[in-house]
Design a protein around this motif. Structure first.
Motif, mmCIF file in Angstrom:
data_model
loop_
_atom_site.group_PDB
_atom_site.id
_atom_site.type_symbol
_atom_site.label_atom_id
_atom_site.label_comp_id
_atom_site.label_asym_id
_atom_site.label_seq_id
_atom_site.Cartn_x
_atom_site.Cartn_y
_atom_site.Cartn_z
ATOM 1 N N PRO A 42 -4.611 -6.593 4.204
ATOM 2 C CA PRO A 42 -3.611 -6.743 3.147
ATOM 3 C C PRO A 42 -4.062 -6.161 1.806
ATOM 4 O O PRO A 42 -3.230 -5.855 0.962
ATOM 5 C CB PRO A 42 -3.408 -8.266 3.041
ATOM 6 N N ALA A 43 -5.367 -5.967 1.625
ATOM 7 C CA ALA A 43 -5.840 -5.418 0.340
ATOM 8 C C ALA A 43 -5.443 -3.955 0.180
ATOM 9 O O ALA A 43 -5.197 -3.494 -0.931
ATOM 10 C CB ALA A 43 -7.348 -5.584 0.217
ATOM 11 N N THR A 44 -5.403 -3.214 1.267
ATOM 12 C CA THR A 44 -5.086 -1.777 1.175
ATOM 13 C C THR A 44 -3.878 -1.395 2.033
ATOM 14 O O THR A 44 -3.558 -0.221 2.142
ATOM 15 C CB THR A 44 -6.289 -0.909 1.623
ATOM 16 N N TRP A 45 -3.249 -2.382 2.656
ATOM 17 C CA TRP A 45 -2.073 -2.151 3.504
ATOM 18 C C TRP A 45 -2.409 -1.231 4.676
ATOM 19 O O TRP A 45 -1.571 -0.479 5.166
ATOM 20 C CB TRP A 45 -0.907 -1.548 2.694
ATOM 21 N N ASP A 73 -14.406 -2.995 3.356
ATOM 22 C CA ASP A 73 -13.814 -3.635 2.175
ATOM 23 C C ASP A 73 -14.560 -3.172 0.926
ATOM 24 O O ASP A 73 -15.782 -3.008 0.942
ATOM 25 C CB ASP A 73 -13.901 -5.155 2.293
ATOM 26 N N PHE A 74 -13.815 -3.003 -0.157
ATOM 27 C CA PHE A 74 -14.439 -2.526 -1.395
ATOM 28 C C PHE A 74 -13.742 -3.141 -2.595
ATOM 29 O O PHE A 74 -12.515 -3.045 -2.719
ATOM 30 C CB PHE A 74 -14.357 -0.996 -1.465
ATOM 31 N N ASP A 75 -14.524 -3.769 -3.443
ATOM 32 C CA ASP A 75 -13.996 -4.306 -4.696
ATOM 33 C C ASP A 75 -14.406 -3.352 -5.820
ATOM 34 O O ASP A 75 -15.577 -3.285 -6.176
ATOM 35 C CB ASP A 75 -14.549 -5.712 -4.935
ATOM 36 N N PHE A 76 -13.433 -2.625 -6.325
ATOM 37 C CA PHE A 76 -13.723 -1.570 -7.303
ATOM 38 C C PHE A 76 -14.328 -2.171 -8.576
ATOM 39 O O PHE A 76 -15.235 -1.597 -9.187
ATOM 40 C CB PHE A 76 -12.421 -0.818 -7.631
ATOM 41 N N TYR A 99 3.990 -0.412 3.954
ATOM 42 C CA TYR A 99 4.305 -0.864 2.601
ATOM 43 C C TYR A 99 5.712 -1.438 2.673
ATOM 44 O O TYR A 99 6.679 -0.735 2.383
ATOM 45 C CB TYR A 99 4.257 0.306 1.622
ATOM 46 N N PRO A 100 5.832 -2.709 3.121
ATOM 47 C CA PRO A 100 7.177 -3.245 3.393
ATOM 48 C C PRO A 100 8.069 -3.163 2.159
ATOM 49 O O PRO A 100 7.593 -3.382 1.045
ATOM 50 C CB PRO A 100 6.898 -4.708 3.754
ATOM 51 N N PRO A 101 9.338 -2.817 2.370
ATOM 52 C CA PRO A 101 10.271 -2.761 1.241
ATOM 53 C C PRO A 101 10.354 -4.119 0.548
ATOM 54 O O PRO A 101 10.174 -5.159 1.189
ATOM 55 C CB PRO A 101 11.609 -2.415 1.910
ATOM 56 N N GLU A 113 8.177 -8.691 6.707
ATOM 57 C CA GLU A 113 6.731 -8.820 6.868
ATOM 58 C C GLU A 113 6.148 -7.443 7.239
ATOM 59 O O GLU A 113 6.858 -6.609 7.798
ATOM 60 C CB GLU A 113 6.427 -9.804 8.007
ATOM 61 N N PRO A 114 4.858 -7.228 6.967
ATOM 62 C CA PRO A 114 4.247 -5.969 7.402
ATOM 63 C C PRO A 114 4.408 -5.751 8.910
ATOM 64 O O PRO A 114 4.327 -6.691 9.697
ATOM 65 C CB PRO A 114 2.773 -6.141 7.028
#
Ligand code: FE2
Length: 291
Positions: A13-16, A38-41, A208-210, A217-218
């Motif tokens: 869910p962080a990057t879809w 996973d990456f936290d910028f 990227y659900p409308p 839902e995704p």
């Protein structure tokens, strides 16, 4: 059609992003597709929750990983390919045109001399139409340029993993304005995928659900028939010129993806982090005033 492919999706869910594990249930051989690191910028910290979930599934089902397949050098997430290879084995593969992408970004980031834009960071480079197997599953690598010059789709039995070539029908298609991207090539690549049998299952790399009306839902699985009938950008009847005009107009409005600069410099290295400086710390590079 009978198929022994077990397809498991892992949504980040962080990057879809949707990563996949495709297994031959008879031989227990498997392929990983587009794993996420996973990456936290904000903190510059990587983590492996997403990749570990895939590794846990592999262990729980007694699978052996033969392949770690990348559809392209992603611009929205770091690849977990190298990390997963260290845990699970398997050969990391991508399309042979990755060399062009590596050359472009070696220049943009001014990467170290030792980084060669020759694809050698990967274990295997697919050419268009190359066939391979995952246990008893028959697979074909398809070069589908447009989003980037090196995009691949993987056809595995009756399922095609479309990467960023196609999104869900109500979302449409991916942008084609990255370096080496081309809307006209993207259209032709999409039509090539949509020429597969209508019942072919299509698995997308992002959703990227409308929002608002039509929100949902995704989701990540559809079919060639559904894409041909309903894809808002490329359903049957939309010609190449109309698609290109739409895509270019839309791309002009899109922001640069949040993780493009950290992602690509890791992903052209097959998910390997850059070499450490003499203090033992690895750094990512942010080119100023270039993108
Ligand atoms: Fe992408």
């Amino acid at each position: 059609m009978t198929t022994r492919a077990d397809i498991q999706a892992f949504f980040d869910p962080a990057t879809w992003t949707v990563s996949y594990l495709v297994a031959d249930t008879a031989t227990r051989r498997a392929a990983v597709i587009d794993p996420v690191l996973d990456f936290d910028f904000k903190s510059g910290r990587t983590a492996t929750h997403s990749a570990d979930a895939m590794a846990a599934y592999v262990a729980a089902h007694g699978l052996a990983v033969d392949w770690i397949l990348e559809t392209h050098a992603h611009a929205d997430h770091l690849s977990g390919a190298r990390y997963l290879q260290q845990r699970l084995g398997g050969r990391i593969a991508i399309g042979e045109h990755i060399r062009e992408v590596q050359a472009t970004f070696k220049k943009l980031y001014n990467l170290e001399r030792g980084f060669l834009p020759d694809g050698s960071q990967f274990d295997h480079l697919f050419h268009d139409g190359e066939t391979f197997s995952i246990g008893g599953l028959q697979a074909t690598a398809l070069h589908v340029p447009g989003h980037t010059p090196a995009d691949m789709a993987y056809l595995i039995e009756d399922a095609v993993f479309a990467g960023d070539t196609l999104f869900m029908p109500d979302v449409g298609t991916a942008r084609a304005d990255f370096p080496g991207g081309d809307a006209r090539s993207l259209y032709r690549s999409i039509r090539r995928l949509l020429a597969l049998p209508p019942a072919t299952r299509v698995f997308v790399c992002h959703d990227y659900p409308p929002k608002g009306a039509g929100s949902r839902e995704p989701a990540w699985e559809t079919t060639v028939a559904a894409q041909r009938e309903h894809n808002i950008h490329v359903h049957d009847g939309i010609g190449e010129d109309a698609f290109v005009a739409m895509r270019q107009a839309r791309d002009a409005t899109l922001e640069v993806p949040t993780l493009i600069l950290p992602s690509i410099q890791v992903n052209v290295r097959a998910g390997q982090l850059p070499p450490a400086d003499d203090n033992g710390v690895a750094y990512l590079r942010i080119p100023l005033n270039t993108l």
